[in-house]
Design an enzyme around this catalytic site. Sequence first.
Site, PDB file in Angstrom:
ATOM      1  N   GLU A 252       0.824  -1.212   0.000  1.00  0.00           N
ATOM      2  CA  GLU A 252       0.000   0.000   0.000  1.00  0.00           C
ATOM      3  C   GLU A 252       0.857   1.261   0.000  1.00  0.00           C
ATOM      4  O   GLU A 252       0.528   2.256  -0.641  1.00  0.00           O
ATOM      5  CB  GLU A 252      -0.916  -0.010   1.232  1.00  0.00           C
ATOM      6  CG  GLU A 252      -1.909  -1.166   1.290  1.00  0.00           C
ATOM      7  CD  GLU A 252      -1.335  -2.393   1.993  1.00  0.00           C
ATOM      8  OE1 GLU A 252      -2.123  -3.309   2.310  1.00  0.00           O
ATOM      9  OE2 GLU A 252      -0.108  -2.451   2.219  1.00  0.00           O
TER      10      GLU A 252
ATOM     11  N   PRO B 264       9.975 -15.465  -1.907  1.00  0.00           N
ATOM     12  CA  PRO B 264       8.860 -15.675  -0.971  1.00  0.00           C
ATOM     13  C   PRO B 264       8.337 -14.367  -0.395  1.00  0.00           C
ATOM     14  O   PRO B 264       9.095 -13.408  -0.202  1.00  0.00           O
ATOM     15  CB  PRO B 264       9.482 -16.555   0.118  1.00  0.00           C
ATOM     16  CG  PRO B 264      10.946 -16.272   0.052  1.00  0.00           C
ATOM     17  CD  PRO B 264      11.257 -15.978  -1.390  1.00  0.00           C
TER      18      PRO B 264
ATOM     19  N   GLY C  53      13.490  -5.837  -0.694  1.00  0.00           N
ATOM     20  CA  GLY C  53      13.784  -4.638  -1.468  1.00  0.00           C
ATOM     21  C   GLY C  53      14.427  -4.871  -2.817  1.00  0.00           C
ATOM     22  O   GLY C  53      14.936  -3.923  -3.418  1.00  0.00           O
ATOM     23  N   GLU C  54      14.393  -6.106  -3.337  1.00  0.00           N
ATOM     24  CA  GLU C  54      15.038  -6.378  -4.618  1.00  0.00           C
ATOM     25  C   GLU C  54      14.058  -6.873  -5.688  1.00  0.00           C
ATOM     26  O   GLU C  54      14.478  -7.398  -6.720  1.00  0.00           O
ATOM     27  CB  GLU C  54      16.163  -7.396  -4.444  1.00  0.00           C
ATOM     28  CG  GLU C  54      17.337  -6.871  -3.635  1.00  0.00           C
ATOM     29  CD  GLU C  54      18.571  -7.744  -3.779  1.00  0.00           C
ATOM     30  OE1 GLU C  54      19.564  -7.266  -4.350  1.00  0.00           O
ATOM     31  OE2 GLU C  54      18.522  -8.904  -3.314  1.00  0.00           O
TER      32      GLU C  54
ATOM     33  N   ASN D 296      -0.284  -7.952  -5.479  1.00  0.00           N
ATOM     34  CA  ASN D 296      -0.263  -6.883  -6.473  1.00  0.00           C
ATOM     35  C   ASN D 296       0.422  -7.313  -7.774  1.00  0.00           C
ATOM     36  O   ASN D 296       1.612  -7.640  -7.769  1.00  0.00           O
ATOM     37  CB  ASN D 296       0.474  -5.681  -5.851  1.00  0.00           C
ATOM     38  CG  ASN D 296       0.668  -4.542  -6.817  1.00  0.00           C
ATOM     39  OD1 ASN D 296      -0.017  -4.427  -7.828  1.00  0.00           O
ATOM     40  ND2 ASN D 296       1.597  -3.660  -6.498  1.00  0.00           N
ATOM     41  N   PRO D 297      -0.290  -7.275  -8.920  1.00  0.00           N
ATOM     42  CA  PRO D 297       0.348  -7.643 -10.192  1.00  0.00           C
ATOM     43  C   PRO D 297       1.066  -6.487 -10.876  1.00  0.00           C
ATOM     44  O   PRO D 297       1.825  -6.696 -11.820  1.00  0.00           O
ATOM     45  CB  PRO D 297      -0.848  -8.082 -11.052  1.00  0.00           C
ATOM     46  CG  PRO D 297      -1.977  -7.226 -10.569  1.00  0.00           C
ATOM     47  CD  PRO D 297      -1.747  -7.052  -9.079  1.00  0.00           C
TER      48      PRO D 297
ATOM     49  N   GLU E  16       3.407  -4.216 -10.127  1.00  0.00           N
ATOM     50  CA  GLU E  16       4.861  -4.007 -10.086  1.00  0.00           C
ATOM     51  C   GLU E  16       5.548  -4.781 -11.208  1.00  0.00           C
ATOM     52  O   GLU E  16       6.515  -4.300 -11.808  1.00  0.00           O
ATOM     53  CB  GLU E  16       5.414  -4.413  -8.719  1.00  0.00           C
ATOM     54  CG  GLU E  16       4.970  -3.499  -7.593  1.00  0.00           C
ATOM     55  CD  GLU E  16       5.415  -3.973  -6.225  1.00  0.00           C
ATOM     56  OE1 GLU E  16       5.325  -3.185  -5.265  1.00  0.00           O
ATOM     57  OE2 GLU E  16       5.846  -5.134  -6.099  1.00  0.00           O
TER      58      GLU E  16
END
Length: 423
Positions: A67, A269, A311-312, A337-338, A340
């Site tokens: 979010e 994961p 973060g990668e 979420n798709p 990204e």
Amino acid sequence: MADTGRALGAAYLAASRLLAPLAPVLLQRRLEQGREIPGRWREKLGEPGLPRPAGRLVWLHAVGLGETMALRGLIAALETRAPDLAFLVTSSTRGSAEVFARDMGATTRHQFLPLDIAPYWARFLDHWRPDLAIWSEQDLWPGAMFSAAKAGVPQALVNARMNAHSYKKRRRLAPVYRAALRQLALTDAQDAATARHLAALGAENVTVSGSLKPAGPPLGADGAELARLQARLAGRRIWLAASSHPGDEAEALAALETAPAETLLILAPRFVERRGEIAADLAARGLPCAQRSKGELPAADTRVFLADTLGEMGLWYRLAEIALIGGGFRDAIGGHNPWEAVQLGCPVLHGPDTGNFRADYAALDAAGAARPVALGGLAAAMPPPAEAAEMAARARTLVGSAQTRVADLAARLTAVMEAGPCR
């Protein structure tokens, strides 16, 4: 506030003061458990960790990592309309703070959201003095909304998402939510069902603009590391299982068994703390694995690259030619979420459970930009490279439309800020 709303807000804030002595004890316990960041946990008591920037400040709040990252597109659109603005983003989770810090711009600051207790809100608002407060998605805190209204801060709710279960929970406190929602000068939902639920709780003039997520800027990645991995993996077909849970991993590994030997599965994961159990499962299956958190690189015979770091994701989406977005199989998660993946030109496959992003996946599927996968059907659903490229191109068209909608929303929010507080 209207008289009834003002009285209810005052009563809510007065009752919240009773919890103030317990909050530091709770936060100290969470700190000991590693669930808070040392040196920053007192932000949740309303104590500022940074100075307020000069000029106009927009405060935006979203609860968790996904979010919070979705706010970046709205921030960019607001900054385009009003380059003088500075931004404060609050969130509640440790992961959201750590990852968002790597992708936020120079005009943006991050703090943790204070607990919903009146003295903490007074301290927070006295320091930050926002010119506009923007609530996003599902995280609504009546004490915060009443406090902001009392301080004369205009407020908006954007990207709102409320399914039937969430609506039923909030309906138990309908008078409180009605009074809180009436403080909003603008209420905008992701979908028609959310708009109906918000209206039933008391929100007025609810509009629908869709999700913020498609309009966000692409996730970043280390360019040198990307080049190094591309060289290392040249000639291999790379699949990605993103934000995976056990059910997704079972599907991905079953498909990998029938894939050509040059196929590499990057397994990222949702919860990196599961790395031990995943590595043990891969060893039991006899699948050679390299583990990112140990600094290992895939060898020629490596079948799975365990991307167990935070973060990668921008790196993994750039490397992969297709992504299975997790949360869609067996685990009752509701999908993740798709967008990204889509923003980085990575075509999307997903399981049957898309409850958290039903409208998003429906739009992507209808446009031929994503593909649903039945249980046991992942290997057959994998598109060849030419078809994957066509899926990515269709998805980019949807992203462009979303960016136009977010620009329109930014114009409306700017007007709310310039009009001043809702009376």
